[in-house]
Design a protein around this motif. Structure first.
Motif, short mmCIF file in Angstrom:
data_model
loop_
_atom_site.label_atom_id
_atom_site.label_comp_id
_atom_site.label_asym_id
_atom_site.label_seq_id
_atom_site.Cartn_x
_atom_site.Cartn_y
_atom_site.Cartn_z
N MET A 420 0.83 -1.20 0.00
CA MET A 420 0.00 0.00 0.00
C MET A 420 0.87 1.26 0.00
SD MET A 420 -3.15 -0.92 -0.22
CE MET A 420 -4.03 0.57 0.25
N LEU A 421 1.92 1.26 0.81
CA LEU A 421 2.80 2.42 0.87
C LEU A 421 3.60 2.57 -0.42
CD1 LEU A 421 4.24 2.33 4.50
CD2 LEU A 421 2.99 4.22 3.47
N LEU A 422 4.18 1.49 -0.89
CA LEU A 422 5.11 1.55 -2.00
C LEU A 422 4.43 1.79 -3.33
CD1 LEU A 422 8.04 1.16 -2.97
CD2 LEU A 422 7.58 -1.29 -3.10
N ARG A 423 3.33 1.11 -3.56
CA ARG A 423 2.75 1.09 -4.90
C ARG A 423 1.53 1.99 -5.07
NH1 ARG A 423 3.19 -5.45 -5.92
NH2 ARG A 423 5.47 -5.54 -5.98
N GLY A 499 -3.75 -5.18 -1.54
CA GLY A 499 -2.41 -4.65 -1.74
C GLY A 499 -2.09 -4.42 -3.20
N GLU A 500 -2.56 -5.31 -4.07
CA GLU A 500 -2.31 -5.17 -5.50
C GLU A 500 -3.11 -4.03 -6.10
OE1 GLU A 500 -2.97 -8.87 -7.43
OE2 GLU A 500 -1.71 -9.99 -6.02
N LEU A 501 -4.36 -3.87 -5.66
CA LEU A 501 -5.23 -2.86 -6.27
C LEU A 501 -5.08 -1.49 -5.63
CD1 LEU A 501 -8.56 -4.92 -6.48
CD2 LEU A 501 -6.85 -4.57 -8.27
N GLY A 502 -4.63 -1.44 -4.36
CA GLY A 502 -4.59 -0.16 -3.66
C GLY A 502 -5.95 0.27 -3.16
N HIS A 503 -6.91 -0.67 -3.09
CA HIS A 503 -8.26 -0.39 -2.60
C HIS A 503 -8.51 -1.20 -1.34
CE1 HIS A 503 -8.96 1.72 -6.24
NE2 HIS A 503 -9.13 0.67 -7.01
N LYS A 504 -9.51 -0.77 -0.58
CA LYS A 504 -9.94 -1.56 0.56
C LYS A 504 -10.71 -2.77 0.05
CE LYS A 504 -10.38 2.46 3.60
NZ LYS A 504 -10.14 3.52 2.62
#
Length: 684
Positions: A420-423, A499-504
């Motif tokens: 989440m932080l990195l991508r 984590g892959e999508l950046g969504h909850k």
């Protein structure tokens, strides 16, 4: 726990001696499983207004630079979800007299449609101190649950329960925030950020893929620009906060390798080739994680804020020797955070490669922590913790004045936060981004032992056999073990996809209000015994429905599905044609079922058959169409573990395949010419 009523207040010091850091949780449940809201925080001065727009914390500005406020995100709880906020009350500036805690809904949704609205507050040891249940939210789109406020040197909490009709923007404006919601698709800078011209270019890079980027290529970290050595970069006016959610497109850049051939392995900061034993894996994983936490403050704070740690200088240690009876104990690690001359300390016990935590070890560390005045014991393993089902049974001596909190992290949660932080959220330093990237590479390597939940347990095979030959009885404890493993698996799938999508991405709960987790799981175990199926639903932020997954243990099939409601206007044939166009790149074996009012099911068929004849989706008897159900089927693994043929891998692959090939296809532009009106209106 102290129960509050609207308008009441109480001092935190009267409830706990460990209230310098608190976690405030806002919770709700939805009868359909689809309702949700987002939390926000406003810091107010003596005049009841924010000092600047930077005092407004919400999904587009989730963390205070001084660590006083941090939005920790959503987590499943009971029959709904909770959105949590961490407060370091010692770090809140003295000119701030009130802290408003609110939540908001969007697109016409109202709080009156949600059940079990509540706010709870827990101290630094994790003990719940107070609860305020709300029964009369009404038809409002924003709601103030409560507020923290100063009285001299003491912090108090007031149960507010006040609604706003104008949503988050109206609430924020009322407290002096200058909201900018004109540009709907702009990607704003963080509130109060200073940006150099190079940084502005970096933001542009986030919006569009690099030239020549390959679709589907691995995501690379976006390094922060280096500051000029000649002096500080010119300041740019801070962007006004926008309540429209950020839309970020990540670059898909691929660096050309200088290796002679594919057999060459890139040198890594954290090598894994020499790891031969479980002890080697545990020692290396602990050292790697704790060192990155200390060197990347954003990451260290993200992992420890939910445990009541203050925002301060963090140092981490491994293989520390601590006295305990006749022989010293050596926890795998120690985390220490210093702020304003005070120390917060947590002992860390690590397991890798699917090894279980040992209750006697964790109990010993809890006793040591209590005697030495440490605040917490953190366990870290492949297992995912569940509400109401602790991984280890540890007894805390209630006679001791000092309380020790017991917390658990899974390796999947660690990887999720790093992703989440990195991508998706960005790291403000190139070296920090590189360290996180190396950490992720290490965690995801097959030899690290940090792969998350990977074993359905000893009950899995006997339960599958019992279902096949119909010899299981309701109440068999092995059924409950399988249900708990299934919930752990679904939680992990949500962490990975989020984590892959950046969504909850969260599991949906549809239990009756007030049902405790144990009773809900017992009911699921009875259903598993009766029909041989495990069922779960996943809500992905930004999608119009829920992704359902069913594992049929009798047939050995996994079904992933997604329901789309019928549009409010137009003709059924137009709906069918538009759906087929939107699914132009979906798998040919996708099953499409027409949902009709008052009947068990309408016409159905594979996408391959329906593409030339979309009209076959229309009921011949003229029944009213309520929506469409899209489903994919695949065989499920036979083993309990995470091998290529394993059940866990097959569930993870099924969810990722369905989301990537079906759910995402519904959001893509149509790939063939169509009337402008059809192209503008998305189905559902």
């Amino acid at each position: 726990m102290h129960d509050m009523v609207k308008g009441s207040n109480i001092g935190l010091a009267a409830l706990s001696e460990n209230a310098d850091s608190v976690i405030v949780s806002l919770g709700w449940a939805s009868p359909t499983g689809e309702g949700d809201a987002d939390v926000s925080v406003l810091l107010l001065d003596g005049h009841g207004k924010v000092r600047s727009d930077a005092d407004f914390y919400f999904y587009n500005n989730p963390v205070a630079a001084d660590g006083s406020v941090q939005l920790l995100g959503k987590a499943p709880a009971g029959e709904g979800s909770e959105d949590r906020i961490g407060f370091d009350l010692t770090a809140i500036p003295p000119e701030v007299e009130r802290v408003v805690v609110a939540a908001s809904r969007y697109e016409g949704a109202r709080f009156g449609e949600l059940d079990d609205l509540r706010v709870t507050l827990a101290d630094g040891s994790g003990d719940d101190l107070l609860r305020f249940a709300i029964d009369d939210a009404g038809s409002v789109s924003a709601f103030i649950f409560g507020e923290l406020y100063r009285r001299g040197e003491e912090w108090k909490f007031r149960a507010v329960g006040q609604g706003y009709d104008d949503g988050l923007a109206g609430l924020a404006t009322d407290f002096g925030v200058d909201v900018d919601d004109d540009a709907e698709d702009a990607v704003p800078a963080p509130v109060g950020a200073e940006e150099s011209p190079q940084a502005a270019g970096e933001t542009d890079a986030l919006r569009e893929p690099h030239a020549g980027a390959e679709a589907g290529a691995p995501l690379e970290a976006v390094p922060a620009p280096r500051r000029s050595q000649e002096g500080p970069a010119p300041k740019k006016a801070a962007a006004r906060p926008r309540t429209a959610k950020k839309k970020v497109t990540l670059p898909k850049a691929v660096k050309k390798s200088l290796a002679e051939n594919d057999s060459w392995s890139e040198a890594r900061l954290f090598p894994v080739s020499a790891l031969k034993s479980d002890r080697d894996r545990e020692t290396r994983a602990t050292s790697v994680l704790l060192s990155v936490m200390a060197q990347v403050p954003e990451f260290g704070r993200r992992l420890t804020a939910a445990f009541g740690a203050p925002a301060g200088r963090m140092e981490t240690f491994t293989e520390v020797s601590l006295p305990h009876g006749d022989s010293p104990r050596r926890p795998d690690g120690v985390i220490r955070v210093e702020r304003a001359g005070k120390l917060w300390t947590a002992l860390v016990e690590t397991k890798t490669n699917g090894n279980a935590l040992k209750p006697e070890q964790v109990q010993a560390y809890a006793d040591i922590a209590a005697r030495r005045g440490y605040e917490a014991v953190i366990t870290l393993s492949n297992d995912v913790a569940l509400e109401g089902s602790p991984l280890v049974d540890v007894k805390i001596d209630g006679r001791r004045k000092h309380k020790v909190a017991l917390w658990h992290l899974s390796w999947a949660e660690v990887a999720h936060q790093a992703q989440m932080l990195l991508r998706h959220e960005g790291v403000g330093n190139a070296a920090h981004a590189w360290l996180l990237q190396e950490l992720l590479h290490y965690l995801q390597h097959e030899n690290s032992g940090c792969h998350g939940f990977q074993n359905m347990g000893a009950a899995w095979v006997p339960v599958r056999r019992g279902i096949d030959d119909e010899t299981l009885c309701q109440g068999d404890p092995r059924l409950l073990e399988v249900v708990e493993s299934w919930e752990r698996l679904i939680r992990q799938v949500c962490l990975g996809l989020g984590g892959e999508l950046g969504h909850k991405v969260l599991p949906v709960r549809r239990a009756k209000r007030g049902t405790d987790p144990g009773a809900r799981r017992a009911e699921m175990a009875d259903r598993l015994c009766a029909d041989g199926r495990l069922h779960a639903e996943i809500r992905i932020e930004g999608t119009a429905g829920v992704l359902a997954i069913t594992a049929d243990l009798r047939t050995g099939k996994l079904r992933t599905s997604f329901d789309i409601p019928a549009p409010d206007q137009g003709y059924p044939l137009t709906w069918a044609k538009r759906l087929v166009r939107r699914l132009a790149e979906a798998p040919a074996d996708l099953h499409v079922e027409t949902l009709v009012e008052g009947e068990t099911g309408g016409p159905r068929g594979t996408l391959e058959r329906l593409r030339p004849e979309p009209g076959d989706m229309i009921p011949k008897n003229g029944a009213q169409i309520t929506g469409f159900r899209l489903s994919l089927f695949k065989g499920m693994g036979s083993t309990r573990g995470r091998t290529e043929s394993g059940f866990i891998r097959s569930v993870d692959d099924a969810v990722h395949r369905f989301h990537g090939s079906v759910v995402e296809a519904l959001d893509r532009p149509v790939t063939r010419s169509a009337p402008a009106a059809d192209r503008a209106e998305a189905l559902g």
